[in-house]
Design an enzyme around this catalytic site. Structure first.
Site, mmCIF file in Angstrom:
data_model
loop_
_atom_site.group_PDB
_atom_site.id
_atom_site.type_symbol
_atom_site.label_atom_id
_atom_site.label_comp_id
_atom_site.label_asym_id
_atom_site.label_seq_id
_atom_site.Cartn_x
_atom_site.Cartn_y
_atom_site.Cartn_z
ATOM 1 N N HIS A 290 0.877 -1.195 -0.055
ATOM 2 C CA HIS A 290 -0.083 0.125 0.037
ATOM 3 C C HIS A 290 0.983 1.134 0.102
ATOM 4 O O HIS A 290 2.057 1.055 0.061
ATOM 5 C CB HIS A 290 -0.790 -0.156 1.234
ATOM 6 C CG HIS A 290 -0.223 -0.009 2.499
ATOM 7 N ND1 HIS A 290 0.028 -1.036 3.192
ATOM 8 C CD2 HIS A 290 -0.066 0.920 3.336
ATOM 9 C CE1 HIS A 290 0.518 -0.818 4.426
ATOM 10 N NE2 HIS A 290 0.450 0.377 4.467
ATOM 11 N N HIS B 144 -7.594 -1.295 5.538
ATOM 12 C CA HIS B 144 -6.631 -0.298 6.116
ATOM 13 C C HIS B 144 -6.387 1.027 5.324
ATOM 14 O O HIS B 144 -6.489 2.235 5.870
ATOM 15 C CB HIS B 144 -4.964 -1.008 5.961
ATOM 16 C CG HIS B 144 -4.090 -0.310 6.318
ATOM 17 N ND1 HIS B 144 -3.811 0.103 7.785
ATOM 18 C CD2 HIS B 144 -2.854 0.384 5.826
ATOM 19 C CE1 HIS B 144 -2.855 0.786 8.085
ATOM 20 N NE2 HIS B 144 -2.126 1.047 6.812
ATOM 21 N N ASP C 136 -0.088 -4.018 5.951
ATOM 22 C CA ASP C 136 -0.934 -3.648 6.966
ATOM 23 C C ASP C 136 -2.394 -3.974 6.533
ATOM 24 O O ASP C 136 -2.863 -4.056 5.418
ATOM 25 C CB ASP C 136 -1.017 -2.224 7.314
ATOM 26 C CG ASP C 136 0.586 -1.664 7.744
ATOM 27 O OD1 ASP C 136 1.353 -2.630 8.150
ATOM 28 O OD2 ASP C 136 0.829 -0.751 7.826
ATOM 29 N N GLU D 278 1.513 -8.329 9.780
ATOM 30 C CA GLU D 278 1.834 -7.316 10.565
ATOM 31 C C GLU D 278 1.299 -7.526 12.327
ATOM 32 O O GLU D 278 0.441 -8.362 12.265
ATOM 33 C CB GLU D 278 1.086 -6.128 10.108
ATOM 34 C CG GLU D 278 -0.395 -6.002 10.208
ATOM 35 C CD GLU D 278 -0.856 -4.756 10.666
ATOM 36 O OE1 GLU D 278 -0.215 -4.158 11.591
ATOM 37 O OE2 GLU D 278 -1.942 -4.337 10.449
#
Lengths: 826, 545
Positions: free
Chosen positions: B70, B159, B180, B205
């Site tokens: 991301h 996220h 994440d 994570e």
């Protein structure tokens, strides 16, 4: 394993047999032999055979399905699980646990709980839910059995509710809501993501079973906390429903569930918010809802919500809850007033205000005091009664005397009542239909200290003179009754339970389709019992409607039973067979619905006519050939139905249309009999709840001074007069009533002339002497009397009446025994 | 065969996420982030270790592909450096929204580099553009054949807009790198969603390894309650925020509430950046939550109904209003949020909400720690703080329950924790091992973990062997069938049968399974029988001892 196409066949038994055929070796004989039988037999019969224990059919099915569930093709696995669920659904709980079928299915489901395929997991949820039901049923039978298993299933279902697949989650939450028992510790754990430590969890006894609360599956924790913030509104809706439904198990749970449900009010989807309110209403109706101060902000926001549906639902809840603090009460009232000012068209707010006031007597008394002060200090013209605020406060104030806490002396200033008179319309509207406006007016006048009723000459010092006292007592009684009526007959509540009952009935009807006749019958019976209880506590048109529904359920039950018999197709027909008796009962029941209720509206009449059509159809199939009488009746019913639907206010159902079509194609009715199965399958239950001004026609009569100890005397062979006291309800002058008197086989009909009876439109009563023309040559006899009414709608097959009624009659009253003893014997 | 996992960043730490996994000879780099609290080369992962581990001379040869999960800087910040400065020229994969948001984020960071006057490790604006040109965009659940053996696939991670979890597979060995993720949906983003896969390794994570959060609903309610109280009392609400994500989330919440309450109170957005990111959101509807996807045709939820046009002079207007302003933590040095704070803080009617995290030294941090009544800005000026303070607690990371749920759902053979603090990771490792029974590791930076990988072997079986197995099973079933009639059904589930046979590896390495009596025939030998007769000396008297 066989090829996947065959294995995913929809019918479990067929699948089983295909599986068996693929296998070489001795298993082939064992399996391929019974399976075709299972498919061909009517399922009902298979059931009875299974309960008889002569052949282990379900076991064979279960075994082969369990094998298939271990296969490599996901579609086949899912189908096998669904097959297991179908088998499990059919067998009776007690028996299947003897055979270990439930354990077997459960084991299979647990094994596939973590399957890679979503479809399989979806099927697992269904099967687990069903297993839970069966385990619970076993518990009912045998209280000693292990309760841990229920908690375990509960947790397993919860862990499925954390699945990545939306459908699985929806299904799992649905199944959770249907669970029938679970220990409190497990329940509380569902609300909190943090694992509750074992020692702080009280091993509370629920339903007599002490359970060691222990979380066996960690991801089951806080499943509702996850569910209510799910991405998909369908899941959130399901979670809310279950959250409310489980509240009945534990008050501690209900309290915490309320916190979660309240948070749901911020949801961005209207459906979810409405469902949440529905769940809250459910909790409130059953008394598990205890509103706290921290919830008020959120809840009051709902009362002024932009959405009318939400406002309405929130108000309904408010009418039922108990607010522990005066501050909360006041803010609720203020909020309702604000809502009223914003949406003046929502007049039902007054009703809600009244019930809130009624529920919190002392708080309303407090409001009344303040209001009285306001009225007193306000100079002329300043306090305008038209203002919604004053109106609202007025309603709250006068609701106080109706409250339950009678032990507290609530003195409402009389000035309130005198002002309330001008709001009579609003007040009576708020009270609902049960209260007569006149009696309300006189009550208000009385309380307000205004001698408006009766004797106007009474001086201003009210209550001093004799006549006034008498009046006071009467008014007091009247109002007492109304108060009672408003208390036990929350019309909304009654209608709500009726609706839920009708839903169950519809469910039972579809269950009949899946051949579970016994269960459908039990459900129908229970529903009727529930309706009866409601009917006994109701009056007016709602009472009439409830008794009408009882009749309706009876008829439906008879149809279900009859249909089962017809499907079994016993070909012997000697004398009165069971179907004949059932059919006759059904006809009577339908006739009663047709004739014993005045003011049937169109919807109800269509409902009855359809039932009558069905009854006649079943009659045709029972005889096997077409009798002219039944056919002509059929024509009459069809025409009537067409007439009813002619103006388009309601629609001819598929069922009636189909019959009409078949009938028009073939007037002899052979096609009808041939197509009876398809026609009956088309029949849909859709009871309406709109009853308009329905009135029940009924009669009560008695014989003066007569019982078995104190018989009437007669002279053998000579006529004797019997004197009756008769009361008739809702009988109009075109009804033809007869007294049906029978001694053994001999029957005498006497026409009842009630034009001389006294009374208003609703009740007529009078007494009359009826001669019994011939008395038997015996020492004593019992005369059985009942009141019957001719049905003017039906067609009489018997043209010569012999001076009696047409043969199309309904019984209006219970049968009464009259005892006679010959004078010589005395 | 084994899977080698070299953690270059975010090992027992939050920042510069970078994991290089070697699966069956294929090397995949997951994420390439910077450490936000470091400067210069030390903020990047130590890329040289890849060369050392692989023995190759350049990165393009050593690494099959780079996958970015991301657009946050601690996951993407070092990418231009790696490609343009270190000279990696292989394929780079990221999702469409990440590719769209990346230039904005990287350019922001480049400015920080320039501001902080890094001595080494800087990259230029052109580097960013050149780097992003090489990126191959990914779609959700799209399977990409990177080379002959390596397959990657992206799954939705929540996220932030465009966040993905990456599934990588070589032969039979498969791993998932989560990046994440968030297991609970927001108003604007959905929850992480993944299939049940057969995995050898899950790299997850663990930011909130020990925290279990209560329901998001409760936090929403508290926030709305605070805002409601303030505006209905005629106060003003200041919401200092960063541009992407939280602003949209909170604004949707408020917009919805306004709609329900039928309020006309204005909501303002001060920053152009937020409005710009709103535009991105409007374009990338497919990556948002279900509700938005369902409804956007009728009404794009990022066209906020109650958000009004804003001008700076409005902050002096009377009457209630809500204002979103940047930057998030109200820094002393300036920014619009500070300006507004100076104006509004002295009135007790007003409300200031604070984001979940404020850097030490910022005004936000001072407000969070205790409730100061007076804040000294510099020697001469101070602000009297009488307004209400509300702390926001929305987080885009999953909590420990969510991590456990994901691990449980995927049921991998091994688990590696990254992106978390060491003591918390140790705690989570214990839980994973004790509750789920999976071996779990949390390597530090530059450490590497090796785990065994699955390898499936194809083998043939003789017809005879199969028939004999089936025959055995049916016989067994028949025996059981009789048992059932005697009412014991529960065993039907334990039908898994053991089959007995002989495994034979032929000269051409093909493996075959056959029946015992076939062996002689296949080998072309005669059967010999050896008979043993055991001699046991025993004394009858010894039996009792």
């Amino acid at each position: 394993m066989g090829d996947p196409h065959l294995l995913s066949s929809a019918h479990p038994a067929a699948a089983a047999s295909s599986f068996a055929r693929k296998h070489p070796g001795p298993i082939d004989e064992r399996f391929s032999d019974p399976s075709p039988h299972i498919t061909k037999r009517p399922r009902v019969a298979a059931d009875t055979a299974a309960t008889g224990g002569s052949a282990p059919y379900p076991e064979a099915e279960v075994r082969s399905l369990v094998m298939m569930a271990g296969g490599i093709y996901p579609l086949a696995r899912a189908e096998a699980l669904r097959g297991l669920a179908a088998v499990l659904g059919k067998v009776d709980a007690y028996r299947c646990f003897v055979a270990g079928i439930v354990e077997c299915c459960y084991g299979c489901a647990v094994e596939l709980m973590r399957d890679e395929d979503e479809g399989v997991r979806l099927a697992v949820v269904g099967l687990l839910g069903l297993c839970a039901q069966k385990f619970a049923a076993r518990w009912d039978v045998d209280a000693k059995s292990d309760g841990d298993i229920m908690d375990l299933i509960f947790q397993q279902l919860s862990s499925m509710a954390r699945d990545m697949c939306t459908k699985v989650r929806i299904e799992a939450f649905g199944a959770l809501g249907k669970m029938q028992r679970v220990s409190e510790g497990v329940l509380l754990q569902l609300l909190s993501k943090k694992v509750i430590k074992t020692d702080t969890m009280s091993g509370t006894i629920i339903k007599g079973q002490k359970l060691p609360p222990k979380l066996k599956i960690p991801c089951a924790a806080g499943i509702f906390a996850h569910g209510i913030e799910d991405e998909f509104y369908q899941v959130r809706t399901a979670a809310c429903t279950s959250l409310g439904a489980l509240a009945k198990f534990s008050s501690q749970y209900a309290e915490k569930a309320l916190d979660l449900l309240m948070d749901m009010m911020n949801d961005d989807t209207e459906t979810v918010r409405l469902q949440t309110l529905q769940a809250l209403f459910h909790m409130a109706t059953y008394g598990y809802l205890s509103m706290q101060e921290k919830h008020m902000h959120m809840f009051l926001g709902l009362l002024v919500d932009a959405n009318a549906l939400i406002r309405n639902a929130a108000r309904k809840i408010l009418g039922l809850v108990n607010l522990p603090k005066l501050q909360m009460f006041k803010s609720a009232i203020d909020c309702l007033i604000a809502s009223l000012e914003k949406n003046p068209e929502e007049q039902d707010i007054y009703g809600i205000l009244f019930s809130i006031g009624k529920n919190h007597g002392s708080f309303s008394a407090n409001i009344a005091k303040h209001l009285a002060k306001e009225i007193a200090t306000a100079s002329d013209g300043e306090l305008i009664l038209d203002r919604p605020r004053v109106k609202a406060l007025m309603i709250v104030s006068i609701s106080a005397p109706f409250s339950d806490d009678k032990h507290k002396k609530l003195d409402i200033p009389s000035i309130i009542f005198s002002h309330a008179i001008s709001l009579l319309g609003k007040v009576s509207c708020a009270l609902g239909e049960e209260v007569n406006q006149d009696s309300l007016l006189s009550y208000l006048c009385h309380k307000g200290g205004m001698p408006l009723w009766g004797n106007r000459s009474v001086s201003a010092e009210f209550g001093e003179s004799e006549s006034c006292k008498v009046e006071t007592v009467e008014v007091g009684e009247q109002i007492e009754n109304t108060a009672k009526a408003t208390k036990c007959l929350d019309r909304v509540l009654v209608m709500q339970s009726v609706e839920s009952i009708l839903q169950t009935v519809e469910g039972a009807w579809t269950m009949r389709m899946s051949c579970d006749v016994c269960e459908a019958r039990t459900i129908l019976r229970t529903c009727k019992e529930e309706l009866k209880v409601l009917a006994e506590n109701s009056s007016g048109s709602i009472g009439a409607f409830l008794s009408f529904l009882c009749e309706y359920l009876d008829a439906i039950r008879l149809v279900v039973e009859l249909w089962q018999l017809i499907q079994l197709d016993n070909s012997y027909t000697v004398g009165l067979t069971a179907p004949d008796i059932l059919l006759e009962k059904l006809n009577i029941s339908v006739r009663r619905m047709e004739c014993c209720y005045a003011g049937l509206n169109r919807g109800l009449e269509v409902q009855v006519m359809e039932l009558s059509l069905l009854a006649n159809l079943l009659g045709l199939s029972n005889i096997g050939a077409c009798s002219k009488a039944v056919l002509s009746k059929l024509v009459w019913v069809i025409n009537r139905l067409e007439g009813l639907c002619a103006d388009g206010s309601c629609e001819l159902s598929d069922f009636s249309r189909e019959i009409k079509k078949t009938f028009e194609a073939d007037h002899i009715g052979n096609a009808l009999i041939r197509n009876i199965h398809t026609s009956v399958e088309l029949f849909r239950l859709k009871p309406t709840t709109d009853f308009g001004a329905l009135k029940a026609i009924s009669a009560v009569f008695q014989v003066c001074d007569n019982n078995s100890e104190n018989p009437l005397s007669y002279i053998c062979g000579l006529p004797v007069g019997v004197s009756f006291n008769i009361s008739l309800w809702n009988i109009s002058s075109n009804n033809r009533l007869w007294l049906h008197m029978s001694i053994g086989e001999s029957v005498q009909h006497t026409f009842l002339e009630f034009s001389s009876f006294e009374g208003d439109g609703e009740v007529k009563s009078g007494s009359m002497v009826v001669p019994l023309n011939t008395t038997p040559m015996a020492h004593s006899f019992v005369l059985r009397v009942c009141l019957i009414m001719e049905c003017y709608g039906g067609i009489s097959s018997n043209q010569e009446r012999h001076g009696g009624p047409s043969d199309c009659v309904v019984q209006l009253s219970d049968e009464l025994d009259v005892y006679f003893v010959s004078t010589g014997q005395r | 065969m084994s899977i080698e996992c070299l953690v270059l960043g975010a090992g027992q730490d939050v920042g510069k996420s970078c994991v290089v996994a070697t699966i069956g000879g294929r090397r995949v780099m997951f994420d390439c982030g910077v450490h936000l609290f470091c400067r210069g080369r030390s903020s990047y992962p130590e890329f040289d270790r890849i060369l050392a581990a692989s023995g190759a001379t350049d990165f393009t040869a050593a690494i099959s592909c780079v996958v970015i999960t991301h657009s946050h800087l601690d996951h993407i910040g070092a990418l231009p450096y790696f490609t343009e400065v270190c000279g990696y020229h292989g394929p780079i994969y990221m999702t469409y929204p990440t590719k769209a948001l990346a230039p904005m984020m990287l350019e922001d960071y480049r400015k920080v580099m320039v501001d902080q006057q890094w001595e080494e490790g800087q990259y230029s604006y052109e580097d960013i553009l050149r780097c992003l040109k090489k990126v191959i965009p990914l779609d959700l659940k799209q399977t990409i054949q990177v080379d002959k053996d390596l397959v990657i696939r992206a799954y939705y991670a929540g996220h932030v807009l465009g966040a993905a979890m990456i599934y990588a597979k070589v032969g039979d060995a498969a791993i998932v790198y989560t990046g994440d993720y968030n297991m609970t949906p927001d108003r604007h983003l959905g929850a992480a969603q993944i299939d049940r896969l057969k995995l050898d390794l899950l790299i997850t994570e663990s930011t909130y390894a020990k925290t279990t959060r209560d329901s998001r609903r409760a936090r929403e309610r508290e926030f709305l309650q605070a805002v409601h109280k303030c505006v209905s009392g005629g106060g003003k609400v200041l919401i200092p925020l960063f541009a992407v994500g939280r602003a949209q989330e909170l604004c949707m919440l408020l917009d919805d509430y306004w709609e329900r309450m039928n309020w006309k109170i204005p909501i303002y957005f001060s920053a152009g950046l937020t409005i710009q990111s709103n535009t991105y959101y409007k374009m990338l509807i497919g990556w948002t939550s279900q509700k938005i996807k369902d409804n956007y045709r009728a009404h794009n939820p990022f066209d906020f109904k109650h958000v009004c046009h804003f001008e700076r002079s409005f902050i002096n207007n009377p009457g209630p209003c809500v204002l979103f302003a940047t930057p998030g933590m109200i820094s002393n040095s300036g920014g619009f949020s500070f300006e507004v704070f100076k104006k509004w803080a002295p009135s007790e009617k007003n409300l200031v909400t604070l984001p979940g995290y404020c850097a030490p030294g910022s005004i936000g941090h001072k407000l969070m720690s205790g409730k100061p009544t007076r804040i000294e800005v510099d020697k001469d000026t101070h602000i009297d703080v009488r307004c209400q303070i509300h702390q926001l607690a929305f987080s885009p990371h999953t909590d420990s329950k969510g991590i456990m749920d994901l691990i449980e759902f995927l049921s991998p053979k091994h688990v590696i924790l990254v992106h978390g603090e060491k003591p918390l990771m140790a705690f989570l490792k214990e839980r994973v091992e004790s509750e789920l029974g999976m071996p779990c590791y949390y390597p530090a930076n530059n450490e590497s973990v090796s785990i065994p990988a699955t390898k499936n072997l194809k083998m043939s079986a003789t017809e005879r062997f199969i028939t004999s197995c089936a025959g055995e099973q049916t016989e067994d079933n028949l025996r059981k069938q009789k048992l059932i009639c005697g009412s014991n059904m529960a065993e039907a589930n334990t039908d898994r049968k053991l089959a007995e046979g002989i495994l034979l590896m032929e000269k051409n390495k093909a493996v075959k399974i056959l029946c015992e009596d076939e062996l002689v025939q296949v080998l072309g030998m005669e059967r010999h029988l050896v008979q043993n007769e055991p001699m046991v000396s025993s004394r009858t008297g010894a039996a009792g001892e």
